[in-house]
Design an enzyme around this catalytic site. Structure first.
Site: not given
Length: 267
Positions: A155, A159
């Site tokens: 990600h 995140k």
């Protein structure tokens, strides 16, 4: 037509949810909620999401006209989501929740709220990911017991939770298919290991870099062959469109806790 209110509407996911709501033929924006301290507060929503039709302004949910809202959508952080959940329960409004990184206590509060209002909670609203959850269960049941199982996810740098909620959902689906207790077989760190890995475990690995929207792969490897089941998201709109689809489905459901598998009819 379903009227949708979006929490955290100033964030990247919040704006994607507004765009998805505006573009869907059966939905319309009924509220774009931000903190009063936000720079978006009281400015027009339309120019932000590229819409000439939307005449609403970003506002504070505590002053919302709840009679004009059918379903609320929340992808904010856990602390904010729980506050919004109290608001939803107080006004008997269904809620679609995509918040990840919930503690056991926070999830228990969500379950309690679902006794009063209908809630769709999912760690990932992508149709593709939810199909993947079915595929990994088939693989786990079909392949031999000497298979090595690993879950990789990547990600963007912003995140916070790791492994991602989706990665955990993949691991939990595999564990269920194998008849394992997930928390007993999950391995997050092998730094201190001094022995070969067991085939009765699910290993997790994580990458955080740049602007990666989301990539997940389940690996099933034996001596001689390897099966990889991968999903790659290139836009947050994938998740936003799934959440709007869930909101439309949820509108007429009784109180209870549902997930995207229910919405898609996979259960």
């Amino acid at each position: 037509m379903i009227r949708i209110g979006v929490f955290g509407a100033n964030g990247r996911m919040g704006q994607a949810l507004l765009q998805a709501t505006e573009k869907a033929t059966q939905s319309q924006i009924a509220g774009a909620f931000v903190r009063p301290s936000s720079t978006f507060y009281q400015i027009s929503v339309g120019p932000i999401i590229g819409s000439t039709a939307c005449q609403l302004a970003f506002s504070d949910y505590q002053h919302a006209e709840t009679d004009a809202i059918d379903v609320l959508i929340d992808f904010t952080l856990p602390q904010g989501m729980l506050t919004h959940l109290e608001f939803a329960v107080a006004h008997k409004l269904p809620m679609v929740i995509g918040t990840t990184g919930l503690s056991a206590d926070e999830f228990a509060k969500l379950q309690q709220a679902a006794k009063t209002i209908p809630i769709v909670f999912s760690r990932n609203f992508s149709v593709g990911i939810n199909l993947l959850l079915n595929l990994v269960q088939t693989a786990a049941k079909t392949l031999s017991d000497d298979i090595d199982i690993e879950v990789f996810e990547a990600h963007h740098r912003h995140k916070i939770d790791a492994p991602s909620g989706t990665a955990l959902a993949i691991g939990e689906a595999i564990a269920k298919a194998k008849g394992w207790q997930h928390d007993e077989v999950a391995r997050y760190d092998r730094h201190h290991d001094h022995e070969e890995k067991s085939q009765n475990e699910i290993g997790y690995s994580v990458l955080r870099a740049g602007d990666i929207v989301g990539e997940h792969t389940a690996y099933f490897a034996s001596m001689g062959e390897r099966l990889e089941i991968t999903h790659k998201a290139s836009s947050r709109m994938t998740f936003a469109q799934g959440a709007v689809r869930a909101a439309a489905w949820l509108k007429n459901q009784p109180a209870g806790l549902y997930d995207m598998q229910d919405v898609l009819g996979f259960k």
